[in-house]
Scaffold this active site. Sequence first.
Site, PDB file in Angstrom:
ATOM      1  N   LYS A 291       0.828  -1.213   0.000  1.00 32.13           N
ATOM      2  CA  LYS A 291       0.000   0.000   0.000  1.00 32.13           C
ATOM      3  C   LYS A 291       0.863   1.264   0.000  1.00 32.13           C
ATOM      4  O   LYS A 291       0.610   2.203  -0.765  1.00 32.13           O
ATOM      5  CB  LYS A 291      -0.883  -0.053   1.251  1.00 32.13           C
ATOM      6  CG  LYS A 291      -1.743   1.138   1.498  1.00 32.13           C
ATOM      7  CD  LYS A 291      -2.731   0.813   2.608  1.00 32.13           C
ATOM      8  CE  LYS A 291      -2.086   0.194   3.842  1.00 32.13           C
ATOM      9  NZ  LYS A 291      -1.773   1.148   4.898  1.00 32.13           N
TER      10      LYS A 291
ATOM     11  N   ARG B 223      -1.432 -10.998  12.125  1.00 33.57           N
ATOM     12  CA  ARG B 223      -1.465  -9.586  11.750  1.00 33.57           C
ATOM     13  C   ARG B 223      -2.578  -9.351  10.726  1.00 33.57           C
ATOM     14  O   ARG B 223      -3.312  -8.376  10.792  1.00 33.57           O
ATOM     15  CB  ARG B 223      -0.100  -9.229  11.149  1.00 33.57           C
ATOM     16  CG  ARG B 223       0.312  -7.796  11.304  1.00 33.57           C
ATOM     17  CD  ARG B 223       1.834  -7.647  11.319  1.00 33.57           C
ATOM     18  NE  ARG B 223       2.470  -8.199  10.119  1.00 33.57           N
ATOM     19  CZ  ARG B 223       3.747  -8.588  10.063  1.00 33.57           C
ATOM     20  NH1 ARG B 223       4.520  -8.478  11.127  1.00 33.57           N
ATOM     21  NH2 ARG B 223       4.263  -9.071   8.958  1.00 33.57           N
TER      22      ARG B 223
ATOM     23  N   ARG C 221      -8.264   4.237  10.492  1.00 38.32           N
ATOM     24  CA  ARG C 221      -8.115   2.833  10.832  1.00 38.32           C
ATOM     25  C   ARG C 221      -9.385   2.320  11.511  1.00 38.32           C
ATOM     26  O   ARG C 221      -9.604   1.128  11.608  1.00 38.32           O
ATOM     27  CB  ARG C 221      -6.920   2.707  11.773  1.00 38.32           C
ATOM     28  CG  ARG C 221      -6.244   1.369  11.789  1.00 38.32           C
ATOM     29  CD  ARG C 221      -5.083   1.410  12.759  1.00 38.32           C
ATOM     30  NE  ARG C 221      -5.495   2.028  14.011  1.00 38.32           N
ATOM     31  CZ  ARG C 221      -4.658   2.480  14.935  1.00 38.32           C
ATOM     32  NH1 ARG C 221      -3.371   2.409  14.729  1.00 38.32           N
ATOM     33  NH2 ARG C 221      -5.100   2.999  16.046  1.00 38.32           N
TER      34      ARG C 221
ATOM     35  N   ARG D 224      10.733 -11.919   2.940  1.00 36.09           N
ATOM     36  CA  ARG D 224      11.450 -10.667   3.243  1.00 36.09           C
ATOM     37  C   ARG D 224      12.776 -10.931   3.948  1.00 36.09           C
ATOM     38  O   ARG D 224      12.850 -11.736   4.878  1.00 36.09           O
ATOM     39  CB  ARG D 224      10.595  -9.783   4.155  1.00 36.09           C
ATOM     40  CG  ARG D 224       9.445  -9.125   3.430  1.00 36.09           C
ATOM     41  CD  ARG D 224       9.017  -7.894   4.149  1.00 36.09           C
ATOM     42  NE  ARG D 224       8.230  -8.217   5.328  1.00 36.09           N
ATOM     43  CZ  ARG D 224       7.101  -7.588   5.665  1.00 36.09           C
ATOM     44  NH1 ARG D 224       6.660  -6.608   4.913  1.00 36.09           N
ATOM     45  NH2 ARG D 224       6.448  -7.929   6.745  1.00 36.09           N
TER      46      ARG D 224
ATOM     47  N   ARG E 256      13.325 -10.851   9.695  1.00 34.94           N
ATOM     48  CA  ARG E 256      12.801 -10.115  10.851  1.00 34.94           C
ATOM     49  C   ARG E 256      12.069 -11.076  11.778  1.00 34.94           C
ATOM     50  O   ARG E 256      11.393 -11.991  11.323  1.00 34.94           O
ATOM     51  CB  ARG E 256      11.856  -9.012  10.388  1.00 34.94           C
ATOM     52  CG  ARG E 256      12.595  -7.899   9.703  1.00 34.94           C
ATOM     53  CD  ARG E 256      11.755  -6.717   9.317  1.00 34.94           C
ATOM     54  NE  ARG E 256      10.306  -6.884   9.435  1.00 34.94           N
ATOM     55  CZ  ARG E 256       9.447  -6.018   8.940  1.00 34.94           C
ATOM     56  NH1 ARG E 256       9.879  -4.958   8.299  1.00 34.94           N
ATOM     57  NH2 ARG E 256       8.160  -6.206   9.080  1.00 34.94           N
TER      58      ARG E 256
END
Length: 279
Positions: A59, A225, A136, A170, A214
């Site tokens: 995004k 999440r 949000r 990632r 990470r």
Amino acid sequence: MAAVQRLLRAAASSSSSGAAAATGTRRMTGFAGAESRGRRPAQDRNVQWVFLGCPGVGKGTYASRLSRLLAVPHIATGDLVRDELASTGPLAAQLKEIVNQGKLVSDEIIISLLSKRLKKGEEKGESGFILDGFPRTVNQAEILDGVTDIDMVVNLKLREDIIVQKCLGRRICGQCGKNFNLACIDVKAENGLPPIYMSPLLPPKNCMSKLKTRDDDTDEVVRNRLRIYNEMSQPVEDFYQKQGKVLEFDLPGGIPESWPKLLQVLNLEDQEELKLATA
Ligand SMILES: [Zn+2]
């Protein structure tokens, strides 16, 4: 501009109540709603868009590219929070405590940071905005509606299994700190769904042996999440859906595949050609 002043007053009236979040929130909404007048018509200003999309969908990348193309500020509330945390501003200490305790930053604080940012922009002659990560909650959306007009809400979508794969791919280089992605997504068309291709972002040789994952990029954390995001964002999506403002965009792949398609959908192809021609 009047909208920013109303937003500032709405934020000020709520933050004075301190801990009484629920009361403050109600009053803030009522206050802002009562003040909704004197907006600038859309043709006299730049676009005022909201970007929605789950973490990992990219995004920020698309919002930032569009903001450069349209010459409007890309305002990411995550950045606002990080900037404030790094500052010695009046909210910094309060924010540090909230973040250290792992709590969510309240609507009041977010609104206050956002209005500060808009005011600073207006003083520099900015017009319009692309909001990323805001609103949000429905409460935030109502407050925003009370002070300014949102023209369109772009909702970026990507299949959950692909988002998870991408997040798990990632890597960050332990030496230079650059981000890479080892996941190569190549989903064939099936059951009437279009194919999706996203190339990996491979590191140069020097970084290859120093790549790290990470801690929060595990399958469980990523899915959790996404679940939290979906629960929180659904009411916001519904809120804008009822106003007929949502543009759903299914990402067909990575940036090379998605960017031209997005411009086409937004009717901005000419804009990009013009920009490239004058660059
Ligand atoms: Zn490196």
